[in-house]
Each structure stands twice: as C-alpha cells, then as structure tokens.
Design an enzyme around this catalytic site. Structure first.
Site, mmCIF file in Angstrom:
data_model
loop_
_atom_site.group_PDB
_atom_site.id
_atom_site.type_symbol
_atom_site.label_atom_id
_atom_site.label_comp_id
_atom_site.label_asym_id
_atom_site.label_seq_id
_atom_site.Cartn_x
_atom_site.Cartn_y
_atom_site.Cartn_z
ATOM 1 N N THR A 132 25.502 12.815 19.610
ATOM 2 C CA THR A 132 24.161 12.416 20.461
ATOM 3 C C THR A 132 22.376 12.695 20.846
ATOM 4 O O THR A 132 22.375 13.273 19.685
ATOM 5 C CB THR A 132 24.076 12.632 21.467
ATOM 6 O OG1 THR A 132 26.203 13.057 22.257
ATOM 7 C CG2 THR A 132 23.463 12.238 22.843
ATOM 8 N N ARG A 185 31.610 -5.335 53.873
ATOM 9 C CA ARG A 185 32.597 -6.126 53.238
ATOM 10 C C ARG A 185 33.518 -6.463 54.753
ATOM 11 O O ARG A 185 33.779 -5.219 55.199
ATOM 12 C CB ARG A 185 33.659 -5.946 52.225
ATOM 13 C CG ARG A 185 34.784 -6.699 51.857
ATOM 14 C CD ARG A 185 34.465 -7.702 50.990
ATOM 15 N NE ARG A 185 35.947 -8.714 50.893
ATOM 16 C CZ ARG A 185 36.106 -9.715 50.796
ATOM 17 N NH1 ARG A 185 34.958 -10.138 49.999
ATOM 18 N NH2 ARG A 185 37.075 -10.102 50.290
ATOM 19 N N GLN A 212 41.650 2.652 58.304
ATOM 20 C CA GLN A 212 42.003 4.021 57.483
ATOM 21 C C GLN A 212 42.345 4.002 56.214
ATOM 22 O O GLN A 212 42.370 5.548 55.367
ATOM 23 C CB GLN A 212 42.632 4.600 58.083
ATOM 24 C CG GLN A 212 43.552 6.120 58.662
ATOM 25 C CD GLN A 212 44.321 6.488 58.982
ATOM 26 O OE1 GLN A 212 45.336 6.373 58.953
ATOM 27 N NE2 GLN A 212 44.631 7.475 60.579
ATOM 28 N N GLN A 262 38.368 0.597 42.974
ATOM 29 C CA GLN A 262 39.398 -0.404 44.302
ATOM 30 C C GLN A 262 38.820 -1.249 45.533
ATOM 31 O O GLN A 262 39.660 -1.710 45.835
ATOM 32 C CB GLN A 262 40.822 0.831 44.115
ATOM 33 C CG GLN A 262 41.813 1.083 44.962
ATOM 34 C CD GLN A 262 42.575 -0.457 44.414
ATOM 35 O OE1 GLN A 262 42.218 -0.395 43.030
ATOM 36 N NE2 GLN A 262 43.501 -1.181 44.767
ATOM 37 N N GLY A 275 37.746 -4.308 45.442
ATOM 38 C CA GLY A 275 38.949 -4.965 44.899
ATOM 39 C C GLY A 275 37.874 -5.694 43.677
ATOM 40 O O GLY A 275 37.869 -4.731 42.865
ATOM 41 N N GLY A 276 38.180 -7.005 43.773
ATOM 42 C CA GLY A 276 38.485 -7.567 42.369
ATOM 43 C C GLY A 276 36.708 -7.695 42.072
ATOM 44 O O GLY A 276 36.032 -7.654 41.076
ATOM 45 N N GLU A 307 31.009 17.469 24.648
ATOM 46 C CA GLU A 307 31.143 19.540 24.754
ATOM 47 C C GLU A 307 32.028 20.037 25.495
ATOM 48 O O GLU A 307 31.649 20.911 26.153
ATOM 49 C CB GLU A 307 29.821 19.357 25.793
ATOM 50 C CG GLU A 307 28.368 19.087 25.728
ATOM 51 C CD GLU A 307 27.137 19.204 26.155
ATOM 52 O OE1 GLU A 307 27.162 20.378 26.786
ATOM 53 O OE2 GLU A 307 26.324 18.604 25.491
ATOM 54 N N SER A 348 38.785 18.869 28.717
ATOM 55 C CA SER A 348 39.162 18.855 29.230
ATOM 56 C C SER A 348 40.508 19.885 29.419
ATOM 57 O O SER A 348 40.070 20.909 30.275
ATOM 58 C CB SER A 348 39.890 18.023 30.676
ATOM 59 O OG SER A 348 38.465 16.796 31.424
ATOM 60 N N GLU A 349 40.849 19.889 27.901
ATOM 61 C CA GLU A 349 42.087 20.735 27.603
ATOM 62 C C GLU A 349 41.241 21.592 26.886
ATOM 63 O O GLU A 349 41.904 22.860 27.428
ATOM 64 C CB GLU A 349 42.675 19.742 26.817
ATOM 65 C CG GLU A 349 43.527 19.115 26.984
ATOM 66 C CD GLU A 349 43.353 17.246 27.429
ATOM 67 O OE1 GLU A 349 41.647 17.161 27.190
ATOM 68 O OE2 GLU A 349 43.635 16.475 28.066
HETATM 69 N N1 CAA Z 1 30.943 31.645 24.439
HETATM 70 C C1 CAA Z 1 30.849 33.037 24.194
HETATM 71 N N2 CAA Z 1 31.793 32.886 22.983
HETATM 72 C C2 CAA Z 1 32.785 32.538 23.169
HETATM 73 C C3 CAA Z 1 33.207 30.883 24.161
HETATM 74 C C4 CAA Z 1 32.326 30.923 24.972
HETATM 75 N N3 CAA Z 1 32.756 30.229 25.857
HETATM 76 N N4 CAA Z 1 33.791 30.549 23.082
HETATM 77 C C5 CAA Z 1 34.902 31.391 21.990
HETATM 78 N N5 CAA Z 1 34.060 32.844 22.192
HETATM 79 C C6 CAA Z 1 33.717 33.534 20.657
HETATM 80 C C7 CAA Z 1 34.930 34.521 20.748
HETATM 81 O O1 CAA Z 1 34.555 35.228 21.536
HETATM 82 C C8 CAA Z 1 34.714 34.742 19.477
HETATM 83 O O2 CAA Z 1 33.793 35.791 19.251
HETATM 84 P P1 CAA Z 1 34.335 37.172 18.693
HETATM 85 O O3 CAA Z 1 35.412 36.963 17.565
HETATM 86 O O4 CAA Z 1 33.181 37.986 18.311
HETATM 87 O O5 CAA Z 1 35.201 37.756 19.638
HETATM 88 C C9 CAA Z 1 34.050 33.357 18.811
HETATM 89 O O6 CAA Z 1 33.668 33.040 19.588
HETATM 90 C C10 CAA Z 1 35.510 32.660 18.448
HETATM 91 O O7 CAA Z 1 36.479 32.484 19.419
HETATM 92 P P2 CAA Z 1 38.421 32.225 19.537
HETATM 93 O O8 CAA Z 1 38.158 33.170 18.816
HETATM 94 O O9 CAA Z 1 38.574 32.129 20.981
HETATM 95 O O10 CAA Z 1 37.745 30.730 18.100
HETATM 96 P P3 CAA Z 1 38.861 29.821 18.888
HETATM 97 O O11 CAA Z 1 39.399 28.918 18.052
HETATM 98 O O12 CAA Z 1 40.528 30.211 19.222
HETATM 99 O O13 CAA Z 1 38.957 28.878 20.097
HETATM 100 C C11 CAA Z 1 37.036 26.909 21.178
HETATM 101 C C12 CAA Z 1 37.069 27.857 19.796
HETATM 102 C C13 CAA Z 1 37.101 27.961 22.297
HETATM 103 C C14 CAA Z 1 38.134 25.985 20.696
HETATM 104 C C15 CAA Z 1 35.956 26.427 20.610
HETATM 105 O O14 CAA Z 1 36.252 26.094 19.556
HETATM 106 C C16 CAA Z 1 35.443 25.548 21.029
HETATM 107 O O15 CAA Z 1 34.969 25.393 22.807
HETATM 108 N N6 CAA Z 1 35.696 23.953 21.371
HETATM 109 C C17 CAA Z 1 35.286 23.595 21.686
HETATM 110 C C18 CAA Z 1 33.964 22.441 20.476
HETATM 111 C C19 CAA Z 1 32.552 21.593 22.003
HETATM 112 O O16 CAA Z 1 33.050 21.980 22.973
HETATM 113 N N7 CAA Z 1 32.192 20.651 21.090
HETATM 114 C C20 CAA Z 1 30.997 20.292 21.517
HETATM 115 C C21 CAA Z 1 30.666 19.813 21.207
HETATM 116 S S1 CAA Z 1 28.997 19.187 20.987
HETATM 117 C C22 CAA Z 1 28.906 17.579 22.576
HETATM 118 O O17 CAA Z 1 30.064 17.837 22.261
HETATM 119 C C23 CAA Z 1 27.316 17.887 22.313
HETATM 120 C C24 CAA Z 1 27.474 16.117 23.106
HETATM 121 O O18 CAA Z 1 27.524 14.926 21.866
HETATM 122 C C25 CAA Z 1 27.319 15.279 24.329
#
Ligand code: CAA
Length: 380
Positions: free
Chosen positions: A158, A268, A279, A336, A339-340, A363, A366-367
């Site tokens: 972004t 409308r 309703q 919805q 409508g159209g 960022e 949802s999953e």
């Molecule tokens: N806050 C703080 N620390 C966190 C954290 C959080 N939300 N999530 C993980 N950590 C820390 C963990 O505590 C761990 O640290 P320690 O080993 O010291 O405890 C370390 O990070 C690694 O974490 P995990 O072992 O949980 O790692 P994982 O691979 O199992 O999971 C994840 C990590 C949560 C899935 C992470 O990869 C994630 O958040 N993924 C999504 C990435 C994302 O949000 N990308 C957005 C891109 S930017 C964007 O979109 C901007 C834009 O353009 C609008």
C-alpha cells in the site's frame, strides 16, 4: 470505558467529517473509476495533522490518542476507504514503528517528515511466498561494511508507488528463522529499489498497491531499526495497532452503507408506501445498526486498551475480524435494499462492497485474526 465522546473527540470527529465532505467526496467517484491516487488530499490530510495523529508533537505529529485516530479514520473511510487505508498505513504501521523503535537520528530524518505529512511511507512485510505465513521471509539483507545489501521482492505494498520511505523486513540471519528478521528504513531514491506495476484492484482503487523489487540495494547501517533480529516482533507489534485502524476503516464503510440504505428506504416506494415501512427492510436495518454499534464498541475498546498501555492483541484482532465482516454484510444488505439501483455505480453502494472486501484480507486475513484470538484465549 466511556460511551460518549469528550469535547476533544467530538471536535476531531467534526473536523474529519467536514474534511471528508468538502475535500474528499467531490472527487471520490472519479478517482475510483480512474484508479487515481488522491495526491492533493493526502497533502491536505498532512496539513490537518492526520498523517501522524498519534506521534508526539516533538516528532512532527499531533500527539492525539488512539480513540481520536479511530474516530477520524471512520469518518474519512465513510466517504472514501481508499483515503482511509493510505492514512492508516502511514499512521499505524510506518510512524508507529519509527516512533517506538527508532533512535533520535532516525526520528529526526524520517519520522518528522512522515508524521507531518511532508513525506509518505509504506510498510513492506508481505512477499510472493510470505503472506499469512509472514515468518517465511525470502528477502535478504547481507552485511557489507557500513551497509546492508538488500535483495528480494515485496508484494501488495500500500502506498507503494507514491511512498518516499519504506519500512522493509528482511532476513539478516536465515539460520535463526523469524528471529533472524530485521527492519530497515529504505529511501525510494536508493539505487536498486524498483517500484513494480500498480495493481488493478477490485476495490480501494484510488489507493495504490504494487510490488517493490530490491536488487542489491545498499542501505546504510544507520537505517537498521532497533537491533538485528527484532524485525518480526516489530512487524507484529505494528500490525496489532494497524488492525485497529483497518477495523475503523471497515466501520466507516459499514456506516456509509447503512446511511445510504436508510436514506434510500425512506425515498423509495413499493406497494404504495416507502419501503422502510416494510418489515423485510426494517429487519435488515435493525441488524445493520446493531452490528455497526457492536463493531464500534469493539474498536473503541481495543483503542482504549492501547492508550492505557494494556494488552490489546486479542481485542485488536477481534475488532478487525468483526468489523470487516460487518462492512461486507452491511454493503451487501445496502445493495439488496437498493435492488437494481444498488448494482450500478450511480448509487455508490456497489463501491462500498468492493472496498469492504479487502478489509477481510489485508493486515491479516480473517482466518489469521481467528488464529490470533484463539491463541490469546487459550493462554488465559
Ligand atoms: N503480537 C505480538 N507478537 C506476536 C504476535 C502478535 N500479534 N503474533 C506472533 N507474535 C510473536 C510470537 O509471540 C512469537 O514470538 P516468541 O517466539 O518470542 O514468543 C513470534 O512472534 C512468532 O510467532 P508464532 O510462533 O506465533 O509464529 P507463527 O508463524 O505460528 O504465526 C502469525 C505468526 C501470527 C501467523 C503471523 O505470521 C501473522 O500475523 N501473519 C499475518 C501477516 C499479516 O498480517 N500481514 C499483513 C501485511 S501488512 C498489510 O497488509 C498492510 C496493508 O497494505 C494495508
């Protein structure tokens, strides 16, 4: 937690509302059609103090709290979610990282112009093979005298084509996994930084998204943020706050959808009465109003916790998960009800749906929010 806004928050809300109506609304349809970046609007947002809202005035910011920030973002996104995301990335991700983790030299050189809106920032974490699984960074940063040499590709950036400065995650020590990731401040003018083609998106078309190529980019060692190996923690920390911002952006879209639906349903007529008398329509409006209010409460709770320096990882993820769903559902119901007419550009609600969808993706999808929430819940 307060349920009414104080005088300062009301003032911020009115300022953002007036700015959105007067400066953003007139060009929003054209910019969406032409996928045109709102250069002048972003400049004016900077002058208004909205590009570094939570940054201390010492470093060029407005020194406001997170509640002010989400109120402003909701109002801006209600009129144009593209402007919302540009503002959100600069505030929540770029300025936040620099203020919290930068040294005085970095703050003077980079944070001041970014927080005052003179310059624009981008945040580069995602890669072609590192989206949800953000630890899988392939971009490398090799030490070479007084420099690091960066190589790799960053995706879905972004503000990518318009940014002056990029906050970039790269591996300084692959053997350490995510503990080998470091954060760098990279200037657009550095040789070897290549801005990729602008993506042609479904929604938030007036914001700009592209890939960034790094080909032997020489980055001075003084541009390493904090210490080598702390990059992943910095990115996660920034994203926790960023998710509150994206939730507020989603809320703005939901509120806009709701207001359009209410207005249209009163105008409308069908079966001799305004459709708001039916309703079937009332039930839709009631659900939208309730979901939107619940989303706003979740967002303000997360913002309040952040302001009070309490833990807010779970609450930020909950706010984003819920608000982004509410944005999509509200936009769908608004269509919805129209409508159209809801299916054509003239009535705006089709754009709300296109803009809403991405809030369930960027960022953290949802999953990923569910995964973050579940981990926090299971810790308790
Ligand atoms: N806050 C703080 N620390 C966190 C954290 C959080 N939300 N999530 C993980 N950590 C820390 C963990 O505590 C761990 O640290 P320690 O080993 O010291 O405890 C370390 O990070 C690694 O974490 P995990 O072992 O949980 O790692 P994982 O691979 O199992 O999971 C994840 C990590 C949560 C899935 C992470 O990869 C994630 O958040 N993924 C999504 C990435 C994302 O949000 N990308 C957005 C891109 S930017 C964007 O979109 C901007 C834009 O353009 C609008």
């Amino acid at each position: 937690m307060e349920f009414t806004l104080n005088e300062e928050h009301k003032y911020i809300q009115q300022t953002a509302r007036d700015f959105a109506q007067n400066e953003i609304a007139p060009s929003s349809v054209e910019r969406d059609i032409n996928a045109e970046f709102p250069t002048e609007i972003v400049k004016k947002l900077g002058e208004l103090g909205f590009m570094g809202m939570m940054v201390s005035p010492e470093w060029g910011g407005s020194g406001l709290d997170t509640i002010s920030y989400v109120i402003a973002l909701e109002e801006i996104s209600k009129v144009d979610a593209s402007v919302g995301v540009i503002m959100s990335v600069n505030n929540s991700l770029v300025c936040y990282c620099l203020e919290k983790y930068g040294n005085d030299f970095q703050k003077e050189k980079y944070l001041k112009p970014l927080a005052s809106g003179e310059r624009l920032g981008a945040f580069c974490l995602s890669e072609p093979e590192a989206g949800s699984d953000a630890t899988e960074q392939k971009t490398t940063a090799d030490s070479d005298g007084d420099f690091y040499i960066l190589n790799g590709i960053k995706n879905w950036i972004t503000n990518g084509t318009k940014a002056d400065y990029y906050i970039i995650q790269a591996m300084t020590d692959k053997s350490k996994g995510y503990k080998g990731i470091s954060t760098f401040i990279v200037e657009k003018s550095y040789k070897g930084l290549e801005v990729g083609k602008k993506e042609d998106k479904l929604g938030i078309r007036s914001s700009d998204t592209c890939s960034i190529g790094l080909n032997n980019v020489k980055v001075p060692k003084e541009n390493l943020l904090s210490e080598a190996g702390t990059g992943f923690k910095i990115a996660m920390d920034a994203l926790n706050g960023g998710r509150i911002g994206i939730a507020a952006q989603a809320l703005g879209i939901a509120q806009a959808s709701f207001e359009a639906a209410v207005k249209y349903s009163k105008e409308r007529k069908a079966f001799d009465v305004s459709i708001s008398n039916h309703q079937a329509i009332q039930f839709k409006l009631a659900e939208m109003a309730t979901n939107i209010e619940a989303a706003r409460l979740l967002i303000r709770k997360a913002a309040k916790l952040k302001d009070e320096k309490q833990k807010y990882i779970k609450e930020a993820a909950q706010a984003k998960l819920f608000s982004s769903r509410v944005a999509v559902l509200s936009a769908l119901e608004a269509i919805q009800i129209h409508g159209g007419y809801g299916y054509v550009r003239e009535y705006l609600v089709e754009r709300f749906l296109r803009d809403a969808k991405v809030t369930e993706i960027y960022e953290g999808t949802s999953e990923i929010q569910k995964l973050v929430i579940a981990r926090e819940v299971l810790k308790q």
